[in-house]
Structures are given as C-alpha cells and as structure tokens.
Design a protein around this motif. Structure first.
Motif, mmCIF file in Angstrom:
data_model
loop_
_atom_site.group_PDB
_atom_site.id
_atom_site.type_symbol
_atom_site.label_atom_id
_atom_site.label_comp_id
_atom_site.label_asym_id
_atom_site.label_seq_id
_atom_site.Cartn_x
_atom_site.Cartn_y
_atom_site.Cartn_z
ATOM 1 N N UNK A 267 -4.787 35.609 -35.790
ATOM 2 C CA UNK A 267 -5.184 35.152 -34.455
ATOM 3 C C UNK A 267 -4.311 33.997 -33.976
ATOM 4 N N UNK A 268 -4.046 33.057 -34.875
ATOM 5 C CA UNK A 268 -3.208 31.912 -34.507
ATOM 6 C C UNK A 268 -1.799 32.376 -34.174
ATOM 7 N N UNK A 269 -1.268 33.291 -34.968
ATOM 8 C CA UNK A 269 0.078 33.811 -34.735
ATOM 9 C C UNK A 269 0.158 34.528 -33.390
ATOM 10 N N UNK A 270 -0.853 35.314 -33.069
ATOM 11 C CA UNK A 270 -0.893 36.023 -31.788
ATOM 12 C C UNK A 270 -0.989 35.033 -30.629
ATOM 13 N N UNK A 271 -1.815 33.989 -30.792
ATOM 14 C CA UNK A 271 -1.965 32.987 -29.745
ATOM 15 C C UNK A 271 -0.638 32.282 -29.458
ATOM 16 N N UNK A 272 0.058 31.868 -30.521
ATOM 17 C CA UNK A 272 1.349 31.196 -30.358
ATOM 18 C C UNK A 272 2.342 32.125 -29.654
ATOM 19 N N UNK A 273 2.327 33.398 -30.031
ATOM 20 C CA UNK A 273 3.239 34.374 -29.428
ATOM 21 C C UNK A 273 2.954 34.529 -27.932
ATOM 22 N N UNK A 274 1.691 34.601 -27.543
ATOM 23 C CA UNK A 274 1.334 34.778 -26.128
ATOM 24 C C UNK A 274 1.669 33.531 -25.318
ATOM 25 N N UNK A 275 1.390 32.336 -25.875
ATOM 26 C CA UNK A 275 1.751 31.083 -25.198
ATOM 27 C C UNK A 275 3.268 31.031 -24.979
ATOM 28 N N UNK A 276 4.019 31.454 -25.978
ATOM 29 C CA UNK A 276 5.473 31.504 -25.875
ATOM 30 C C UNK A 276 5.908 32.498 -24.797
ATOM 31 N N UNK A 277 5.290 33.675 -24.777
ATOM 32 C CA UNK A 277 5.649 34.700 -23.792
ATOM 33 C C UNK A 277 5.405 34.201 -22.371
ATOM 34 N N UNK A 320 0.043 24.329 -16.224
ATOM 35 C CA UNK A 320 -1.415 24.427 -16.079
ATOM 36 C C UNK A 320 -1.993 25.708 -16.685
ATOM 37 N N UNK A 321 -1.142 26.579 -17.237
ATOM 38 C CA UNK A 321 -1.632 27.856 -17.755
ATOM 39 C C UNK A 321 -2.104 27.794 -19.204
ATOM 40 N N UNK A 322 -1.473 26.943 -20.014
ATOM 41 C CA UNK A 322 -1.785 26.928 -21.450
ATOM 42 C C UNK A 322 -3.259 26.689 -21.780
ATOM 43 N N UNK A 323 -3.957 25.738 -21.118
ATOM 44 C CA UNK A 323 -5.384 25.540 -21.433
ATOM 45 C C UNK A 323 -6.218 26.809 -21.295
ATOM 46 N N UNK A 324 -5.902 27.654 -20.307
ATOM 47 C CA UNK A 324 -6.630 28.909 -20.131
ATOM 48 C C UNK A 324 -6.339 29.877 -21.278
ATOM 49 N N UNK A 325 -5.099 29.867 -21.743
ATOM 50 C CA UNK A 325 -4.740 30.728 -22.872
ATOM 51 C C UNK A 325 -5.486 30.321 -24.128
ATOM 52 N N UNK A 326 -5.579 29.001 -24.368
ATOM 53 C CA UNK A 326 -6.329 28.533 -25.548
ATOM 54 C C UNK A 326 -7.791 28.928 -25.441
ATOM 55 N N UNK A 327 -8.357 28.806 -24.238
ATOM 56 C CA UNK A 327 -9.775 29.117 -24.043
ATOM 57 C C UNK A 327 -10.068 30.586 -24.298
ATOM 58 N N UNK A 328 -9.143 31.465 -23.902
ATOM 59 C CA UNK A 328 -9.359 32.900 -24.077
ATOM 60 C C UNK A 328 -9.004 33.381 -25.477
ATOM 61 N N UNK A 329 -8.007 32.756 -26.104
ATOM 62 C CA UNK A 329 -7.454 33.281 -27.355
ATOM 63 C C UNK A 329 -7.930 32.572 -28.609
#
Length: 346
Positions: A267-277, A320-329
């Motif tokens: 899950x952490x690896x996927x989250x980092x990958x999506x934040x990067x994308x 401003x997008x990263x906080x939403x990604x953390x909340x969802x992922x």
C-alpha cells in the motif's frame, strides 16, 4: 489577444495603442518558461492579454492557496501529533507538505502583484518570493526521489529477507535536512539574480530575474540548469528505480521461495507511486515548455499565452493535491486524522 511589441531601446511609448477590451501589461518575456515561473528577465516591452484572465487567474490561484494551505497544514498536524504516524515515509511526506505550505504562503503575494500590475513589496520580499517560487520547482521532485529510493530499498530488503537497521526515523530526519540544504544551494543563483526592475518608460516596478549581459545566453543557461537539475536527473533516477523495483517484484512472483511483500508495504509503495505520478503530471508540461522555448521561437499568440497560464496553474495545483491523495490512499492517515478531529469532553 496577445501581441509582442514595444519600442526599440531608444524609442517612445507614445504610439503604442491598446486594443479594445484588452489589458496592457508592461512586463518581460512572455514565453512559456517565464510565464510558467511567474517571473521573468528584465527586457521591457508591452504585451496584451484578455481582461478575463485578469479576473480568472487570481480566483484560480486563490483556490489553490486556500486548499493547499488547509490540506498541507492538516497533513503536518496529523504527522506531528499522531504517534503511529512517525514513520520513515511519513517523515518525507511531512517535509513535502512543509515545502508545499511554504509555497502557498507566498502565493497571495503573487496574486497581489498580478492584480496591481506592479511590485510594491520591496527588494527583500522580492528575493524571498522568487526563491520560494523556484524552490517549489525542485523540492517536490527531490523529496519524491528520496521516497522512491526508500521504496526501492524496502523492496530490495524484502526480496532478500534482510533487515534494515539503518532505516530509522532519525535517519529520515537527517536525509530530509540534507535535501533542504541541497535545494537551497540549487536555488541560490536565482536568489542572487532576483531583484526589482524599474521600467524606464513609466517607472513601474517588477520583481524579476536581473540577468547579466549577454542576457539571452544567461536566460538559456538558466532554462537548461532548471531542466537538468529539476527534471532530467531526478526523473531519470526515479524511472530507473521503479523499473528495477518492478523487475524485482516480478521475480518474486516467479520465485516460489521468495517472500512476498506484505499488504502494508504494498500500500505504501502504491501510494508513493501515485503521488509521484501526479507530481509528474503537474510538472512535466512546465519542463516540456522549457524544451520548446529552447528549440523554437514562439510568437506570443493568444494560444501560447493561454497555454502558458494553464501550465502555471497546473504546476501550482500540485501543491494542494497531495493531502487528498494521502486521505484516499493511506488508511492510517485517514484514521489518525479522524481520531484527532473527534470532539473530546472537557
């Protein structure tokens, strides 16, 4: 409509006419690179853009500022206050949120500069604002590079069933501090050249890069410098790391004796990958515009001006997008945030 015009060096502004319904702006080069940065060099001439942009852009920037400031403050608060959130990955996320918050804090100054159409804040604040503006270009991708390196090491250690005693919260703090220092050193040339330029025709002040002569050569060098250090090197590093990571994960499935990654690590690896994308999605057009500016001589048509401001807004939106990604992922982040927002009896 946007027109590139203005007098020759010894000319006069008397014959410059403003088309009906359009706004005259004494500014600097309006190519993709300078507009995407929100700052320019000090070659003065006139350009025009439709009055609608004068209203729309501050609204867009204000929304980015409000959402980014609120979201990143929430990320900082949760990571600092929730004991279970003190992990290596979250240390890098914390610093990424601080960098984004720093940028959104000075965004109102850029909005005021846009509305006033001149720089009223002085030399010191000019250097600070432009430095943070450039810092925003480098900080996100560098912290994401560090996070990618960390993810690769985790996968590598898991495949080989090895422990990582050096991967500690304290080590993550030291690495984050080193990233801050590195980016400050990279941005230092822009801080030195930042200054307030006075238009010789009407006395209007602008916060710009005061590049030395030959200005055209220095301008190209600054573009190449930003492209290589802010995009080519970190993105190449990230691509190599993720290619090697996917290769190792594929071999894990083929090797029956290999120990698979557990659910949390995946899950952490996927989250980092999506934040990067998402980061690459927001910043790649900016760096592509640099390549375009280096290889072609674009006229300042309405389409070019519109694309330039779109690139600006897209790069700003990343803050401003990263906080939403953390909340969802990230389930742990979401649970920690809900727990800290619960009403407690006095």
């Amino acid at each position: 409509r946007a027109e590139r015009g203005g007098p020759e060096p010894n000319g006069s502004m008397e014959n410059v006419s403003v088309p009906s319904g359009e706004l005259s702006v004494y500014n600097d080069s309006v190519d993709l690179y300078s507009l995407s940065l929100g700052n320019n060099t000090h070659s003065n001439y006139v350009h025009y853009f439709h009055g609608d942009l004068y209203i729309i852009l501050p609204i867009i920037y204000s929304v980015i500022c409000a959402v980014g400031l609120t979201g990143n403050m929430a990320v900082i608060y949760v990571i600092l206050k929730a004991p279970k959130m003190k992990t290596v990955t979250n240390m890098f996320i914390l610093n990424l949120a601080i960098a984004d918050d720093l940028f959104t804090l000075v965004l109102p100054i850029s909005i005021a500069n846009h509305l006033l159409n001149y720089w009223p804040f002085g030399e010191v604040l000019c250097k600070v604002t432009l430095s943070i503006d450039f810092y925003n270009i480098f900080s996100s991708i560098y912290f994401l590079t560090v996070m990618s390196i960390d993810r690769y090491l985790v996968v590598w250690a898991t495949v080989r069933s090895k422990r990582m005693p050096y991967r500690t919260y304290r080590a993550a703090k030291i690495i984050s501090f080193c990233v801050w220092l590195l980016v400050i050193l990279i941005v230092m040339p822009f801080t030195i050249f930042a200054g307030v330029d006075v238009n010789p025709y009407d006395g209007r002040k602008s916060c710009v890069l005061m590049l030395p002569d030959p200005e055209n050569l220095w301008n190209k060098m600054s573009r190449i410098y930003t492209l290589i250090l802010g995009f080519a090197i970190p993105v190449s590093t990230i691509c190599i790391l993720y290619t090697m990571m996917l290769y190792k994960l594929r071999n894990m499935r083929l090797n029956s004796n290999a120990k698979a990654l557990d659910k949390a690590k995946k899950k952490v690896t996927i989250m980092v990958f999506i934040v990067l994308a998402v980061c690459l999605f927001c910043w790649t057009p900016f760096h592509l515009s640099t390549i375009v500016a280096l290889t072609t001589d674009l006229e300042n048509t309405p389409l070019v001006i519109g694309i330039s401001y779109f690139i600006t807004s897209l790069s700003y939106a990343n803050s401003c997008l990263n906080p939403f990604l953390y909340a969802f992922l990230d389930d742990s982040f979401r649970k920690a945030f809900k727990k800290m927002m619960e009403c407690r009896p006095a």
